[in-house]
Design an enzyme around this catalytic site. Structure first.
Site, PDB file in Angstrom:
ATOM      1  N   HIS A 147      -3.370   0.138  33.684  1.00 14.10           N
ATOM      2  CA  HIS A 147      -3.402  -1.016  33.316  1.00 14.10           C
ATOM      3  C   HIS A 147      -4.632  -1.375  32.619  1.00 14.10           C
ATOM      4  CE1 HIS A 147      -2.771  -5.624  33.068  1.00 14.10           C
ATOM      5  NE2 HIS A 147      -4.085  -5.817  33.095  1.00 14.10           N
ATOM      6  N   GLU A 148      -5.946  -0.941  33.326  1.00 15.07           N
ATOM      7  CA  GLU A 148      -7.086  -1.211  32.723  1.00 15.07           C
ATOM      8  C   GLU A 148      -7.463  -0.128  31.297  1.00 15.07           C
ATOM      9  OE1 GLU A 148      -9.180  -3.486  33.525  1.00 15.07           O
ATOM     10  OE2 GLU A 148      -7.874  -4.250  35.383  1.00 15.07           O
ATOM     11  N   HIS A 151      -5.866  -1.919  28.505  1.00 14.42           N
ATOM     12  CA  HIS A 151      -6.880  -2.754  28.109  1.00 14.42           C
ATOM     13  C   HIS A 151      -7.849  -2.005  26.909  1.00 14.42           C
ATOM     14  CE1 HIS A 151      -5.746  -6.339  29.603  1.00 14.42           C
ATOM     15  NE2 HIS A 151      -5.764  -6.099  30.580  1.00 14.42           N
ATOM     16  N   GLU A 222      -2.382  -9.505  28.675  1.00  7.68           N
ATOM     17  CA  GLU A 222      -2.077  -8.847  30.020  1.00  7.68           C
ATOM     18  C   GLU A 222      -0.772  -8.410  29.902  1.00  7.68           C
ATOM     19  OE1 GLU A 222      -3.813  -8.452  32.637  1.00  7.68           O
ATOM     20  OE2 GLU A 222      -5.570  -9.082  31.528  1.00  7.68           O
TER      21      GLU A 222
END
Length: 325
Positions: A147-148, A151, A222
Site C-alpha cells: 500500500h505504501e 502511494h 487511499e
C-alpha cells in the site's frame, strides 16, 4: 503497474477508472474554489496572484526534503542487517512497481500502529512504527508495505501536498476577504450600499468546502493505493486483514481514552481515510487466483514481539504533530 495474476483485471480496471475520475473532479473542484475565492477578493488580479502563489508553492513542495519529515517524527533508518525480511519484501515490491530505487526503511519509536511514506519515485522512504511491527503478521505486513509502495508509485505525496496548498491558500484568501468586508462594512452601510451577502457567504464557506474536497481527495487516493497494493501482491486479503486489525486496534485506543459508554462521532466526509468496511469490500472484489510469489508464512513472527532488535524504551515527546511515545 501490471496486475498480479491473483487480481481480476476487469474489476481492477473499473476501480482505477472510478478513482481517476474522482481524482480529476476533486482536483478541478479545489482549483475552481480557489479561483472563485481569489476572484471575489481582487478580481482578475486576485486570480493572477493565486496562480503565482500556487506555482511557487508547488516548486517549494517539490523540493521539500523528506529528511525533515523523518527528523520531525524521530525516525531511525532500518538496515538490511536489522530487518532482512522487510528489506527483501520492499525490494521485490519496488521492482514490481517499476520504481527506479527501493525506498529506504525507517523505524518510528512509537506504540501507535501506523505506517506512512514520503519522498518521490526516485528518492522515497517508508516509515513504520514499532507498534505496527509488533501487531502485524508477515502476510499483513506485505499488504501494508505494498500500500505504501503504491502511494510512492502513484505520486500521491505530491498530489496531497498540492491539495493541501490549494486548501490553505483558499482559507487564507477567505480570511483576508472577510477582514476587508468587516473593515469596509460601516462605510458601505453609511453610504446606503447593501451588504454583499453572496460574497460574504462564499468567503465563509470556502475554507470548509476546501477542506472537505481535500479530505475527499485523500480518501480517493487511499482507494487507489489499495488497488495498487493488491495489484502488486496478488493478495488483496492480506491488506484487508491488516486494515481490519488496524481498525480494531485504533477503535480500542480511542474508546479507552473516553468515559465508559461514550462514542466518537465520525462522519465519513470528515475522514482522511475511507471507511474500513468499504475498503475491505472493494479489495475482496479484486480476488481471483492467489499467487504464491513470496513465502511470507515461512517468515518467523511471534505475536507481541517486534522482529527488529530492541533499541530501548521509547521516549515520550511533544512535537507540532502531537504527542508521540
Amino acid at each position: 503497474m501490471r496486475p498480479a495474476p491473483g487480481i481480476d483485471p476487469l474489476v481492477r480496471a473499473r476501480h482505477l477508472r472510478r478513482n481517476r475520475l474522482h481524482t480529476l473532479l476533486l482536483g478541478a473542484g479545489a482549483v475552481l474554489l480557489l479561483t472563485l475565492t481569489a476572484w471575489t477578493l481582487a478580481g482578475p488580479d486576485g486570480v493572477l496572484w493565486a496562480a503565482l502563489g500556487g506555482a511557487l508553492s508547488v516548486l517549494v513542495a517539490a523540493r521539500f526534503s523528506s529528511a525533515l519529515v523523518l527528523h520531525l517524527y524521530g525516525a531511525r533508518e532500518m538496515t538490511a542487517a536489522a530487518f532482512p525480511d522487510a528489506h527483501t519484501i520492499v525490494r521485490l515490491l519496488a521492482q514490481r512497481a517499476g520504481l527506479p530505487r527501493m525506498p529506504r526503511l525507517y523505524l518510528v519509536p512509537s506504540r501507535l500502529v501506523n505506517a506512512f511514506s514520503t519522498g518521490t519515485r526516485e528518492d522515497s522512504a517508508i516509515c513504520l512504527t514499532e507498534g505496527l511491527l509488533v501487531r502485524l503478521t508477515p502476510r499483513e505486513f506485505v499488504g501494508v508495505m505494498a500500500h505504501e509502495l503504491a502511494h510512492v508509485a502513484h505520486g500521491d505525496i505530491h498530489v496531497m501536498a498540492m491539495a493541501d496548498m490549494v486548501a490553505r491558500m483558499t482559507g487564507i484568501m477567505s480570511l483576508f476577504g472577510l477582514a476587508l468586508v468587516l473593515v469596509n462594512l460601516p462605510e458601505a452601510l453609511a453610504g446606503g450600499a447593501g451588504v454583499p451577502w453572496g460574497t460574504v457567504l462564499l468567503l465563509v464557506v470556502a475554507p470548509t468546502l476546501g477542506t472537505m474536497v481535500q479530505l475527499a481527495l485523500s480518501r480517493t487516493r487511499e482507494f487507489d493505493a489499495d488497488v495498487g497494493a493488491a495489484s502488486l501482491t496478488g493478495d488483496p486479503d492480506g491488506l484487508a486483514s491488516a486494515l481490519m486489525k488496524l481498525e480494531r486496534i485504533h477503535g480500542r485506543m480511542w474508546e479507552a481514552a473516553l468515559p465508559q459508554g461514550a462514542r466518537i462521532p465520525d462522519p465519513s466526509v470528515l475522514r482522511s481515510h475511507p471507511e474500513t468496511g468499504e475498503r475491505v469490500r472493494r479489495l475482496r472484489e479484486l480476488r481471483a487466483v492467489p499467487e504464491d510469489w513470496l513465502p511470507v508464512e515461512a517468515m518467523p513472527h511471534v505475536a507481541g514481539r517486534s522482529p527488529v532488535p530492541d533499541t530501548g524504551a521509547p521516549r515520550r515527546r511533544l512535537s507540532r504533530f502531537g504527542t508521540w511515545y
